[in-house]
Design a protein around this motif. Structure first.
Motif, mmCIF file in Angstrom:
data_model
loop_
_atom_site.group_PDB
_atom_site.id
_atom_site.type_symbol
_atom_site.label_atom_id
_atom_site.label_comp_id
_atom_site.label_asym_id
_atom_site.label_seq_id
_atom_site.Cartn_x
_atom_site.Cartn_y
_atom_site.Cartn_z
ATOM 1 N N ASP A 203 52.091 33.121 45.941
ATOM 2 C CA ASP A 203 51.466 33.104 46.817
ATOM 3 C C ASP A 203 49.925 32.249 46.416
ATOM 4 O O ASP A 203 49.238 33.530 46.193
ATOM 5 N N LEU A 204 50.037 31.103 46.752
ATOM 6 C CA LEU A 204 49.011 30.642 46.129
ATOM 7 C C LEU A 204 47.498 30.761 47.017
ATOM 8 O O LEU A 204 46.260 31.591 46.156
ATOM 9 N N SER A 205 47.953 31.515 48.410
ATOM 10 C CA SER A 205 46.726 31.539 49.534
ATOM 11 C C SER A 205 46.090 33.028 48.649
ATOM 12 O O SER A 205 44.640 33.143 49.074
ATOM 13 N N ILE A 206 46.708 33.628 48.467
ATOM 14 C CA ILE A 206 47.268 35.075 48.042
ATOM 15 C C ILE A 206 45.068 35.092 47.062
ATOM 16 O O ILE A 206 45.018 35.901 46.835
ATOM 17 N N GLU A 207 46.355 33.931 46.443
ATOM 18 C CA GLU A 207 45.130 34.487 44.904
ATOM 19 C C GLU A 207 44.343 33.679 45.499
ATOM 20 O O GLU A 207 42.450 34.290 45.250
ATOM 21 N N LEU A 208 44.193 32.589 46.086
ATOM 22 C CA LEU A 208 42.248 31.605 46.951
ATOM 23 C C LEU A 208 41.890 32.796 47.521
ATOM 24 O O LEU A 208 40.771 33.179 47.323
ATOM 25 N N GLN A 209 42.083 33.972 48.424
ATOM 26 C CA GLN A 209 41.187 35.087 49.025
ATOM 27 C C GLN A 209 41.090 36.154 48.264
ATOM 28 O O GLN A 209 40.284 36.175 48.407
ATOM 29 N N ILE A 210 42.156 35.932 46.750
ATOM 30 C CA ILE A 210 41.566 37.034 45.706
ATOM 31 C C ILE A 210 40.151 36.413 45.525
ATOM 32 O O ILE A 210 39.296 37.163 45.091
ATOM 33 N N LEU A 211 40.419 35.562 45.009
ATOM 34 C CA LEU A 211 39.283 34.664 44.803
ATOM 35 C C LEU A 211 38.217 34.310 45.270
ATOM 36 O O LEU A 211 36.420 34.804 44.817
ATOM 37 N N ALA A 212 37.977 34.402 46.758
ATOM 38 C CA ALA A 212 37.162 34.341 47.851
ATOM 39 C C ALA A 212 36.665 35.929 47.922
ATOM 40 O O ALA A 212 35.176 35.691 48.125
ATOM 41 N N PHE A 213 36.774 36.911 47.329
ATOM 42 C CA PHE A 213 36.725 38.025 47.413
ATOM 43 C C PHE A 213 35.586 38.394 46.290
ATOM 44 O O PHE A 213 34.238 39.063 46.371
ATOM 45 N N HIS A 214 35.794 38.252 45.155
ATOM 46 C CA HIS A 214 35.336 38.342 43.915
ATOM 47 C C HIS A 214 33.823 37.201 44.239
ATOM 48 O O HIS A 214 32.792 37.760 43.421
ATOM 49 N N GLU A 215 33.945 36.359 44.785
ATOM 50 C CA GLU A 215 33.207 35.341 44.829
ATOM 51 C C GLU A 215 31.945 35.506 46.183
ATOM 52 O O GLU A 215 31.091 35.947 45.828
ATOM 53 N N GLN A 216 32.407 36.517 47.361
ATOM 54 C CA GLN A 216 31.707 37.054 47.881
ATOM 55 C C GLN A 216 30.671 38.263 47.363
ATOM 56 O O GLN A 216 29.645 38.989 47.842
ATOM 57 N N ARG A 217 31.670 38.953 46.329
ATOM 58 C CA ARG A 217 30.746 40.362 46.062
ATOM 59 C C ARG A 217 29.803 39.632 44.988
ATOM 60 O O ARG A 217 28.544 40.314 44.921
ATOM 61 N N LYS A 218 30.247 39.021 43.735
ATOM 62 C CA LYS A 218 28.957 38.442 43.166
ATOM 63 C C LYS A 218 27.398 37.940 43.935
ATOM 64 O O LYS A 218 26.783 38.252 43.500
ATOM 65 N N ALA A 219 28.063 36.948 44.879
ATOM 66 C CA ALA A 219 26.415 37.413 45.882
ATOM 67 C C ALA A 219 26.397 38.042 46.643
ATOM 68 O O ALA A 219 25.309 37.995 46.481
ATOM 69 N N GLY A 220 27.060 39.135 46.626
ATOM 70 C CA GLY A 220 26.415 40.468 47.001
ATOM 71 C C GLY A 220 25.736 41.161 46.301
ATOM 72 O O GLY A 220 24.702 41.215 46.135
ATOM 73 N N GLU A 221 25.972 41.113 44.954
ATOM 74 C CA GLU A 221 25.259 40.971 44.180
ATOM 75 C C GLU A 221 24.096 40.576 44.092
ATOM 76 O O GLU A 221 23.006 41.528 43.118
ATOM 77 N N GLU A 222 24.124 39.177 44.232
ATOM 78 C CA GLU A 222 22.999 38.407 43.618
ATOM 79 C C GLU A 222 21.626 38.714 44.438
ATOM 80 O O GLU A 222 20.745 38.833 44.549
ATOM 81 N N LEU A 223 22.300 38.711 46.358
ATOM 82 C CA LEU A 223 21.351 38.981 47.256
ATOM 83 C C LEU A 223 20.652 40.588 46.822
ATOM 84 O O LEU A 223 19.318 40.583 46.579
ATOM 85 N N GLU A 224 21.432 41.519 46.299
ATOM 86 C CA GLU A 224 21.332 42.894 46.388
ATOM 87 C C GLU A 224 19.162 42.863 44.803
ATOM 88 O O GLU A 224 18.868 43.842 45.195
ATOM 89 N N SER A 225 20.218 42.350 44.263
ATOM 90 C CA SER A 225 19.420 42.168 43.030
ATOM 91 C C SER A 225 17.940 41.463 43.200
ATOM 92 O O SER A 225 16.847 41.887 43.472
ATOM 93 N N SER A 226 17.799 40.164 43.979
ATOM 94 C CA SER A 226 16.814 39.959 44.836
ATOM 95 C C SER A 226 15.794 40.768 45.484
ATOM 96 O O SER A 226 14.644 40.695 45.535
ATOM 97 N N LEU A 227 16.978 41.368 46.095
ATOM 98 C CA LEU A 227 16.197 42.599 47.393
ATOM 99 C C LEU A 227 15.507 44.208 46.492
ATOM 100 O O LEU A 227 14.445 44.250 46.823
ATOM 101 N N THR A 228 16.186 44.172 45.531
ATOM 102 C CA THR A 228 14.991 45.254 44.271
ATOM 103 C C THR A 228 14.494 44.606 43.844
ATOM 104 O O THR A 228 14.078 45.121 42.652
#
Length: 256
Positions: A203-228
Protein backbone atom coordinates in the motif's frame (compact mmCIF):
# COMPACT_ATOMS: atom_id res chain seq x y z
CA UNK A 1 8.56 -0.82 0.41
CA UNK A 2 6.30 -3.99 0.65
CA UNK A 3 4.30 -4.44 3.94
CA UNK A 4 2.04 -7.39 4.63
CA UNK A 5 1.07 -10.38 6.67
CA UNK A 6 1.23 -14.10 6.20
CA UNK A 7 -1.29 -16.70 7.23
CA UNK A 8 1.32 -19.38 7.87
CA UNK A 9 2.94 -20.08 11.24
CA UNK A 10 5.69 -17.77 12.47
CA UNK A 11 8.38 -20.27 11.48
CA UNK A 12 8.78 -22.48 8.43
CA UNK A 13 9.35 -26.22 8.34
CA UNK A 14 13.12 -25.74 8.44
CA UNK A 15 12.82 -23.44 11.42
CA UNK A 16 13.64 -20.18 9.62
CA UNK A 17 11.78 -17.26 11.25
CA UNK A 18 9.60 -15.11 9.03
CA UNK A 19 11.64 -12.02 9.97
CA UNK A 20 14.72 -13.76 8.54
CA UNK A 21 12.83 -14.79 5.41
CA UNK A 22 11.83 -11.13 4.91
CA UNK A 23 15.50 -10.08 4.98
CA UNK A 24 16.77 -12.74 2.57
CA UNK A 25 15.78 -10.72 -0.53
CA UNK A 26 17.78 -7.77 0.85
CA UNK A 27 20.86 -9.94 1.18
CA UNK A 28 20.29 -11.42 -2.28
CA UNK A 29 20.03 -7.97 -3.86
CA UNK A 30 23.29 -6.86 -2.24
CA UNK A 31 25.04 -10.12 -3.15
CA UNK A 32 23.84 -9.96 -6.75
CA UNK A 33 25.35 -6.47 -7.07
CA UNK A 34 28.66 -7.83 -5.71
CA UNK A 35 28.51 -10.78 -8.08
CA UNK A 36 27.98 -8.47 -11.06
CA UNK A 37 31.17 -6.66 -10.03
CA UNK A 38 33.01 -10.02 -9.80
CA UNK A 39 33.64 -9.62 -6.07
CA UNK A 40 34.55 -13.12 -4.80
CA UNK A 41 34.06 -12.75 -1.04
CA UNK A 42 32.44 -10.32 1.35
CA UNK A 43 32.66 -9.80 5.10
CA UNK A 44 29.56 -9.84 7.29
CA UNK A 45 30.10 -6.15 8.09
CA UNK A 46 30.29 -5.15 4.42
CA UNK A 47 27.29 -7.23 3.42
CA UNK A 48 25.25 -6.04 6.40
CA UNK A 49 25.94 -2.41 5.48
CA UNK A 50 24.95 -3.04 1.86
CA UNK A 51 21.72 -4.73 2.97
CA UNK A 52 20.89 -2.13 5.61
CA UNK A 53 21.01 -4.41 8.67
CA UNK A 54 23.50 -4.89 11.50
CA UNK A 55 26.17 -7.56 11.15
CA UNK A 56 25.07 -9.53 14.23
CA UNK A 57 21.59 -9.93 12.78
CA UNK A 58 23.05 -10.98 9.43
CA UNK A 59 25.22 -13.66 11.02
CA UNK A 60 22.21 -14.95 12.96
CA UNK A 61 20.12 -15.05 9.79
CA UNK A 62 22.79 -16.94 7.89
CA UNK A 63 23.13 -19.45 10.71
CA UNK A 64 19.59 -20.61 9.88
CA UNK A 65 20.86 -21.39 6.39
CA UNK A 66 23.84 -23.31 7.75
CA UNK A 67 26.22 -20.72 6.34
CA UNK A 68 28.84 -19.34 8.73
CA UNK A 69 31.52 -17.92 6.44
CA UNK A 70 35.26 -18.31 6.93
CA UNK A 71 37.12 -16.37 9.61
CA UNK A 72 39.41 -13.81 8.00
CA UNK A 73 37.91 -14.44 4.57
CA UNK A 74 34.19 -13.83 4.83
CA UNK A 75 31.38 -15.31 2.78
CA UNK A 76 31.66 -16.73 -0.73
CA UNK A 77 29.46 -14.42 -2.81
CA UNK A 78 28.46 -16.87 -5.56
CA UNK A 79 27.67 -19.63 -3.10
CA UNK A 80 25.48 -17.33 -1.01
CA UNK A 81 23.63 -16.13 -4.14
CA UNK A 82 22.84 -19.74 -4.99
CA UNK A 83 22.02 -20.71 -1.41
CA UNK A 84 19.61 -17.81 -0.81
CA UNK A 85 18.05 -18.16 -4.26
CA UNK A 86 17.39 -21.82 -3.56
CA UNK A 87 15.94 -21.03 -0.12
CA UNK A 88 13.61 -18.43 -1.62
CA UNK A 89 12.53 -20.81 -4.36
CA UNK A 90 14.08 -18.73 -7.12
CA UNK A 91 15.89 -21.60 -8.78
CA UNK A 92 12.62 -22.67 -10.41
CA UNK A 93 10.14 -20.97 -12.71
CA UNK A 94 7.14 -19.26 -11.10
CA UNK A 95 4.29 -18.38 -13.48
CA UNK A 96 2.41 -15.28 -12.31
CA UNK A 97 -0.86 -13.66 -13.39
CA UNK A 98 -1.58 -9.96 -12.99
CA UNK A 99 -5.26 -9.07 -12.65
CA UNK A 100 -6.16 -5.44 -13.31
CA UNK A 101 -4.60 -3.64 -16.25
CA UNK A 102 -4.82 -0.04 -15.08
CA UNK A 103 -1.73 2.15 -14.86
CA UNK A 104 -0.19 0.15 -12.01
CA UNK A 105 -0.91 -3.24 -13.55
CA UNK A 106 0.55 -2.13 -16.87
CA UNK A 107 3.64 -0.76 -15.13
CA UNK A 108 4.18 -4.05 -13.29
CA UNK A 109 3.72 -5.98 -16.53
CA UNK A 110 6.57 -3.99 -18.05
CA UNK A 111 8.92 -4.45 -15.10
CA UNK A 112 11.94 -6.38 -16.34
CA UNK A 113 13.07 -7.51 -12.89
CA UNK A 114 10.51 -10.30 -12.65
CA UNK A 115 12.02 -12.55 -15.30
CA UNK A 116 15.57 -12.20 -13.97
CA UNK A 117 14.37 -13.40 -10.56
CA UNK A 118 12.47 -16.46 -11.73
CA UNK A 119 8.99 -14.97 -12.14
CA UNK A 120 7.34 -15.43 -15.53
CA UNK A 121 4.28 -13.35 -16.35
CA UNK A 122 1.92 -16.03 -17.63
CA UNK A 123 -1.02 -13.72 -18.36
CA UNK A 124 -2.43 -10.22 -17.98
CA UNK A 125 -6.12 -10.18 -17.09
CA UNK A 126 -8.77 -7.48 -16.98
CA UNK A 127 -12.59 -7.35 -16.87
CA UNK A 128 -12.78 -4.52 -19.43
CA UNK A 129 -13.67 -6.02 -22.83
CA UNK A 130 -12.16 -2.97 -24.52
CA UNK A 131 -8.75 -3.99 -23.21
CA UNK A 132 -9.05 -7.61 -24.36
CA UNK A 133 -6.40 -8.40 -26.92
CA UNK A 134 -4.44 -5.20 -26.37
CA UNK A 135 -0.70 -5.79 -26.11
CA UNK A 136 0.96 -4.62 -22.90
CA UNK A 137 4.68 -5.33 -22.53
CA UNK A 138 4.35 -7.78 -25.42
CA UNK A 139 1.52 -9.81 -23.86
CA UNK A 140 -2.14 -9.71 -24.93
CA UNK A 141 -4.64 -8.80 -22.24
CA UNK A 142 -7.01 -11.69 -21.52
CA UNK A 143 -10.58 -11.23 -20.33
CA UNK A 144 -11.45 -12.00 -16.70
CA UNK A 145 -13.83 -14.75 -17.86
CA UNK A 146 -10.72 -16.80 -18.72
CA UNK A 147 -9.12 -16.45 -15.29
CA UNK A 148 -9.76 -19.99 -14.01
CA UNK A 149 -8.63 -21.62 -17.24
CA UNK A 150 -5.47 -19.51 -17.36
CA UNK A 151 -4.54 -20.46 -13.79
CA UNK A 152 -5.10 -24.15 -14.50
CA UNK A 153 -3.36 -24.24 -17.89
CA UNK A 154 -0.27 -22.41 -16.59
CA UNK A 155 -0.21 -24.03 -13.13
CA UNK A 156 -0.18 -20.58 -11.57
CA UNK A 157 0.32 -20.42 -7.80
CA UNK A 158 1.05 -16.67 -7.49
CA UNK A 159 -1.43 -13.96 -8.38
CA UNK A 160 -0.98 -10.18 -8.37
CA UNK A 161 -4.08 -8.03 -7.80
CA UNK A 162 -3.99 -4.45 -9.07
CA UNK A 163 -7.73 -3.87 -9.37
CA UNK A 164 -9.81 -1.16 -7.67
CA UNK A 165 -10.65 -1.96 -4.04
CA UNK A 166 -14.25 -2.90 -4.79
CA UNK A 167 -13.26 -5.71 -7.15
CA UNK A 168 -10.27 -7.08 -5.24
CA UNK A 169 -12.03 -9.55 -2.92
CA UNK A 170 -13.98 -11.17 -5.75
CA UNK A 171 -10.82 -11.50 -7.82
CA UNK A 172 -9.03 -12.93 -4.79
CA UNK A 173 -11.80 -15.49 -4.21
CA UNK A 174 -11.66 -16.61 -7.83
CA UNK A 175 -7.88 -16.92 -7.80
CA UNK A 176 -7.94 -18.98 -4.62
CA UNK A 177 -10.74 -21.21 -5.92
CA UNK A 178 -8.72 -21.78 -9.09
CA UNK A 179 -5.70 -22.95 -7.07
CA UNK A 180 -3.62 -19.83 -6.43
CA UNK A 181 -2.05 -20.02 -2.97
CA UNK A 182 -0.02 -16.79 -2.83
CA UNK A 183 -1.31 -13.30 -3.58
CA UNK A 184 0.44 -9.96 -3.87
CA UNK A 185 -2.24 -7.34 -3.25
CA UNK A 186 -1.86 -3.76 -4.47
CA UNK A 187 -5.56 -2.94 -4.05
CA UNK A 188 -6.27 -0.54 -1.15
CA UNK A 189 -8.26 -3.06 0.86
CA UNK A 190 -7.69 -5.99 3.23
CA UNK A 191 -8.37 -9.37 1.67
CA UNK A 192 -9.91 -12.33 3.47
CA UNK A 193 -8.37 -15.67 2.52
CA UNK A 194 -8.54 -19.23 3.86
CA UNK A 195 -5.74 -20.90 5.79
CA UNK A 196 -2.89 -21.98 3.57
CA UNK A 197 -3.04 -18.88 1.38
CA UNK A 198 -0.36 -16.21 1.80
CA UNK A 199 -1.16 -12.55 1.23
CA UNK A 200 1.38 -9.77 0.95
CA UNK A 201 -0.11 -6.28 0.83
CA UNK A 202 1.63 -3.34 -0.82
CA UNK A 203 0.00 0.00 0.00
CA UNK A 204 1.90 3.01 -1.29
CA UNK A 205 -0.38 5.49 0.47
CA UNK A 206 0.34 3.88 3.84
CA UNK A 207 4.08 4.07 3.19
CA UNK A 208 3.75 7.76 2.33
CA UNK A 209 1.73 8.38 5.50
CA UNK A 210 4.47 6.74 7.56
CA UNK A 211 7.03 8.99 5.89
CA UNK A 212 4.81 12.01 6.62
CA UNK A 213 4.75 10.99 10.30
CA UNK A 214 8.55 10.92 10.41
CA UNK A 215 8.78 14.27 8.61
CA UNK A 216 6.37 15.82 11.10
CA UNK A 217 8.33 14.39 14.01
CA UNK A 218 11.59 15.75 12.63
CA UNK A 219 9.99 19.18 12.19
CA UNK A 220 8.75 19.02 15.79
CA UNK A 221 12.22 18.13 17.05
CA UNK A 222 13.72 21.08 15.15
CA UNK A 223 11.11 23.42 16.64
CA UNK A 224 11.73 22.10 20.15
CA UNK A 225 15.47 22.51 19.65
CA UNK A 226 14.98 26.12 18.58
CA UNK A 227 12.83 26.88 21.64
CA UNK A 228 15.43 25.49 24.05
CA UNK A 229 18.38 27.21 22.32
CA UNK A 230 20.19 30.17 24.00
CA UNK A 231 18.17 33.42 23.76
CA UNK A 232 20.25 34.99 20.97
CA UNK A 233 20.21 31.81 18.90
CA UNK A 234 16.49 31.31 19.53
CA UNK A 235 15.76 34.88 18.43
CA UNK A 236 17.83 34.32 15.30
CA UNK A 237 15.71 31.25 14.52
CA UNK A 238 12.51 33.24 15.00
CA UNK A 239 13.92 35.97 12.75
CA UNK A 240 14.57 33.44 10.02
CA UNK A 241 18.24 32.84 10.75
CA UNK A 242 19.23 36.53 10.66
CA UNK A 243 21.82 37.77 13.19
CA UNK A 244 21.43 41.04 15.15
CA UNK A 245 23.42 43.98 13.82
CA UNK A 246 25.87 46.05 15.89
CA UNK A 247 23.02 48.14 17.35
CA UNK A 248 20.84 45.17 18.12
CA UNK A 249 18.72 45.64 14.99
CA UNK A 250 18.14 42.71 12.74
CA UNK A 251 19.46 43.60 9.29
CA UNK A 252 17.29 42.77 6.30
CA UNK A 253 20.10 40.68 4.82
CA UNK A 254 22.62 38.66 6.81
CA UNK A 255 26.11 40.02 6.21
CA UNK A 256 28.46 37.71 4.35
Amino acid sequence: MATGRTHRPATRSRGIPEATVARLPLYLRALTALSERSVPTVSSEELAAAAGVNSAKLRKDFSYLGSYGTRGVGYDVEYLVYQISRELGLTQDWPVVIVGMGNLGAALAGYGGFASRGFRIAALIDADVQLTGRLIAGLPVRHADELEGIVEDNQVSIGVITTPAGAAQEVCDRLVAAGVTSILNFAPTVLTVPDGVDVRKVDLSIELQILAFHEQRKAGEELESSLTAPPVAAKAVRDGGRRPGPDGDVPAVMPA
